[in-house]
Scaffold this motif. Structure first.
Motif, mmCIF file in Angstrom:
data_model
loop_
_atom_site.group_PDB
_atom_site.id
_atom_site.type_symbol
_atom_site.label_atom_id
_atom_site.label_comp_id
_atom_site.label_asym_id
_atom_site.label_seq_id
_atom_site.Cartn_x
_atom_site.Cartn_y
_atom_site.Cartn_z
ATOM 1 N N GLY A 79 -85.406 -3.733 -50.677
ATOM 2 C CA GLY A 79 -84.315 -2.779 -50.588
ATOM 3 C C GLY A 79 -84.871 -1.381 -50.715
ATOM 4 N N TYR A 80 -84.256 -0.448 -50.020
ATOM 5 C CA TYR A 80 -84.768 0.920 -50.021
ATOM 6 C C TYR A 80 -83.626 1.909 -50.162
ATOM 7 C CZ TYR A 80 -87.445 5.018 -48.541
ATOM 8 O OH TYR A 80 -88.060 6.231 -48.485
ATOM 9 N N ALA A 81 -83.817 2.865 -51.044
ATOM 10 C CA ALA A 81 -82.865 3.955 -51.218
ATOM 11 C C ALA A 81 -83.513 5.215 -50.654
ATOM 12 C CB ALA A 81 -82.536 4.145 -52.693
ATOM 13 N N SER A 82 -82.940 5.745 -49.607
ATOM 14 C CA SER A 82 -83.470 6.943 -48.958
ATOM 15 C C SER A 82 -82.726 8.157 -49.500
ATOM 16 C CB SER A 82 -83.276 6.831 -47.440
ATOM 17 O OG SER A 82 -83.708 8.004 -46.800
ATOM 18 N N LEU A 83 -83.472 9.057 -50.122
ATOM 19 C CA LEU A 83 -82.868 10.253 -50.707
ATOM 20 C C LEU A 83 -83.279 11.488 -49.915
ATOM 21 C CD1 LEU A 83 -83.542 8.151 -53.262
ATOM 22 C CD2 LEU A 83 -82.114 9.880 -54.314
ATOM 23 N N PRO A 84 -82.346 12.417 -49.710
ATOM 24 C CA PRO A 84 -82.626 13.555 -48.826
ATOM 25 C C PRO A 84 -83.707 14.508 -49.327
ATOM 26 C CG PRO A 84 -80.511 13.848 -49.915
ATOM 27 C CD PRO A 84 -80.987 12.456 -50.242
ATOM 28 N N HIS A 85 -83.961 14.525 -50.631
ATOM 29 C CA HIS A 85 -84.953 15.468 -51.162
ATOM 30 C C HIS A 85 -86.221 14.763 -51.632
ATOM 31 C CE1 HIS A 85 -81.798 18.376 -50.738
ATOM 32 N NE2 HIS A 85 -81.022 17.660 -51.521
ATOM 33 N N GLU A 86 -86.434 13.545 -51.143
ATOM 34 C CA GLU A 86 -87.659 12.813 -51.458
ATOM 35 C C GLU A 86 -88.827 13.507 -50.771
ATOM 36 O OE1 GLU A 86 -89.969 11.266 -53.098
ATOM 37 O OE2 GLU A 86 -88.660 9.566 -53.446
ATOM 38 N N LEU A 87 -90.026 13.296 -51.291
ATOM 39 C CA LEU A 87 -91.206 13.968 -50.750
ATOM 40 C C LEU A 87 -91.519 13.550 -49.323
ATOM 41 C CD1 LEU A 87 -93.445 13.778 -53.910
ATOM 42 C CD2 LEU A 87 -92.113 15.724 -53.077
ATOM 43 N N SER A 88 -91.284 12.296 -49.008
ATOM 44 C CA SER A 88 -91.513 11.849 -47.638
ATOM 45 C C SER A 88 -90.293 11.056 -47.182
ATOM 46 C CB SER A 88 -92.776 10.992 -47.537
ATOM 47 O OG SER A 88 -92.590 9.765 -48.191
ATOM 48 N N PHE A 89 -90.161 10.931 -45.895
ATOM 49 C CA PHE A 89 -89.025 10.207 -45.332
ATOM 50 C C PHE A 89 -89.538 9.041 -44.504
ATOM 51 C CE2 PHE A 89 -86.297 9.553 -41.584
ATOM 52 C CZ PHE A 89 -85.212 8.997 -42.239
ATOM 53 N N ILE A 101 -83.484 -6.091 -46.667
ATOM 54 C CA ILE A 101 -82.099 -6.559 -46.751
ATOM 55 C C ILE A 101 -81.123 -5.442 -47.108
ATOM 56 C CG2 ILE A 101 -82.765 -8.932 -47.248
ATOM 57 C CD1 ILE A 101 -82.035 -8.408 -50.169
ATOM 58 N N SER A 102 -81.649 -4.287 -47.521
ATOM 59 C CA SER A 102 -80.751 -3.150 -47.726
ATOM 60 C C SER A 102 -81.506 -1.841 -47.536
ATOM 61 C CB SER A 102 -80.095 -3.194 -49.114
ATOM 62 O OG SER A 102 -80.990 -2.821 -50.126
ATOM 63 N N TYR A 103 -80.802 -0.896 -46.949
ATOM 64 C CA TYR A 103 -81.317 0.457 -46.739
ATOM 65 C C TYR A 103 -80.123 1.375 -46.956
ATOM 66 C CZ TYR A 103 -83.669 4.438 -44.481
ATOM 67 O OH TYR A 103 -84.254 5.651 -44.206
ATOM 68 N N THR A 104 -80.197 2.193 -47.987
ATOM 69 C CA THR A 104 -79.073 3.058 -48.329
ATOM 70 C C THR A 104 -79.502 4.511 -48.258
ATOM 71 O OG1 THR A 104 -78.284 1.355 -49.855
ATOM 72 C CG2 THR A 104 -77.326 3.562 -50.077
ATOM 73 N N SER A 105 -78.753 5.316 -47.526
ATOM 74 C CA SER A 105 -78.996 6.758 -47.482
ATOM 75 C C SER A 105 -78.115 7.421 -48.533
ATOM 76 C CB SER A 105 -78.670 7.316 -46.100
ATOM 77 O OG SER A 105 -79.580 6.819 -45.151
ATOM 78 N N PHE A 106 -78.740 8.040 -49.513
ATOM 79 C CA PHE A 106 -78.003 8.711 -50.580
ATOM 80 C C PHE A 106 -77.607 10.116 -50.131
ATOM 81 C CE2 PHE A 106 -78.918 6.498 -54.806
ATOM 82 C CZ PHE A 106 -79.084 5.270 -54.211
ATOM 83 N N PRO A 107 -76.492 10.640 -50.649
ATOM 84 C CA PRO A 107 -76.065 11.986 -50.264
ATOM 85 C C PRO A 107 -76.867 13.094 -50.947
ATOM 86 C CG PRO A 107 -74.514 11.043 -51.823
ATOM 87 C CD PRO A 107 -75.508 9.963 -51.490
ATOM 88 N N ASP A 108 -77.516 12.772 -52.075
ATOM 89 C CA ASP A 108 -78.268 13.779 -52.813
ATOM 90 C C ASP A 108 -79.372 13.071 -53.592
ATOM 91 O OD1 ASP A 108 -78.937 16.330 -53.611
ATOM 92 O OD2 ASP A 108 -77.405 16.478 -55.164
ATOM 93 N N GLY A 109 -80.263 13.847 -54.159
ATOM 94 C CA GLY A 109 -81.317 13.279 -54.988
ATOM 95 C C GLY A 109 -82.676 13.374 -54.332
ATOM 96 N N GLY A 110 -83.690 13.074 -55.148
ATOM 97 C CA GLY A 110 -85.055 13.183 -54.664
ATOM 98 C C GLY A 110 -85.968 12.160 -55.294
ATOM 99 N N HIS A 111 -87.169 12.585 -55.620
ATOM 100 C CA HIS A 111 -88.236 11.693 -56.060
ATOM 101 C C HIS A 111 -87.896 10.925 -57.341
ATOM 102 C CE1 HIS A 111 -92.264 10.175 -55.980
ATOM 103 N NE2 HIS A 111 -92.545 10.678 -57.166
ATOM 104 N N PHE A 112 -87.122 11.515 -58.209
ATOM 105 C CA PHE A 112 -86.768 10.862 -59.470
ATOM 106 C C PHE A 112 -85.334 10.341 -59.383
ATOM 107 C CE2 PHE A 112 -90.015 14.043 -60.298
ATOM 108 C CZ PHE A 112 -91.007 13.240 -60.832
ATOM 109 N N GLU A 160 -82.032 11.353 -61.382
ATOM 110 C CA GLU A 160 -81.160 12.327 -60.727
ATOM 111 C C GLU A 160 -79.797 11.747 -60.336
ATOM 112 O OE1 GLU A 160 -83.198 14.727 -57.651
ATOM 113 O OE2 GLU A 160 -84.997 13.680 -58.328
ATOM 114 N N GLU A 161 -79.797 10.516 -59.879
ATOM 115 C CA GLU A 161 -78.571 9.863 -59.407
ATOM 116 C C GLU A 161 -78.445 8.477 -60.041
ATOM 117 O OE1 GLU A 161 -76.320 11.297 -57.598
ATOM 118 O OE2 GLU A 161 -77.449 13.096 -57.081
ATOM 119 N N PRO A 162 -78.331 8.413 -61.374
ATOM 120 C CA PRO A 162 -78.379 7.107 -62.045
ATOM 121 C C PRO A 162 -77.260 6.147 -61.638
ATOM 122 C CG PRO A 162 -77.742 8.838 -63.585
ATOM 123 C CD PRO A 162 -78.155 9.514 -62.314
#
Length: 193
Positions: free
Chosen positions: A128-138, A152-163, A167-169
């Protein structure tokens, strides 16, 4: 470790580098739709120059706070509550694990070529992968399949980054719960895995 011991893998930082990545990025700089059909992904990946500049600006902590020396001087409290920061620091302090938590950076830089060789090792562990817009790489969703054969899962978060968990508990916990349910379903349908 054999995959029979690992039931699932969830992350918010998977730097998957597909074959011919430099060529893909070069072509994508002129024709993004040839690299990915998803327009949101295109905006996250191109222009490459902007991504490189962002990477250089945002990886200061990997260089002993070389580019952001004032981070420890109260800047973190602009984004996080002081109690949350203290709780996080106490985990490292009480367990005596701050050095080992930072060793990853030293070992990654010191052994880059060896570490990079692992980027072609594939796994069938449900991922599973959580894609955050402010992560260091995409990493676009289709690229995950180069390494992770059962995404089995790929979620694009509206905010957040490397932590992400810090940041988005709530969103991260919700995503992990959804992923765990997906792993259970996957294993029921694929008992040989």
């Amino acid at each position: 470790m054999p995959t029979r011991y690992v039931r699932g893998h969830h992350s918010n930082f998977l730097d998957v580098q597909p074959p011919l990545l430099p060529i893909r990025l070069l072509v994508g700089s002129f024709f993004p739709s040839l690299v990915t059909k998803n327009e949101v992904d295109q905006k996250k990946m191109f222009p490459v120059k902007d991504r490189i500049i962002k990477l250089l600006r945002e990886t200061g902590y990997m260089h002993i706070q070389a580019t952001k020396p004032d981070t420890v001087d109260g800047q973190l409290t602009k984004k996080f509550e002081l109690d949350d920061l203290l709780n996080n620091v106490m985990v490292y302090w009480i367990s005596g694990s701050i050095t080992s938590s930072m060793r990853l950076y030293k070992e990654t830089f010191a052994n880059y070529h060896e570490m990079n060789s692992y980027s072609s090792v594939t796994t069938s562990v449900p991922t599973g992968y959580a894609s955050l817009p402010h992560e260091l790489s995409f990493t676009p969703e289709p690229w995950l399949s180069y390494i992770f054969k059962n995404v089995i899962s790929y979620t694009s978060f509206p905010d957040g980054g490397h932590f992400a968990a810090f940041e988005e508990p709530k969103l991260m916990a919700e995503d992990i719960r959804k992923f765990a349910t997906g792993v259970e379903d996957f294993l029921l349908k694929n008992p040989e895995k």
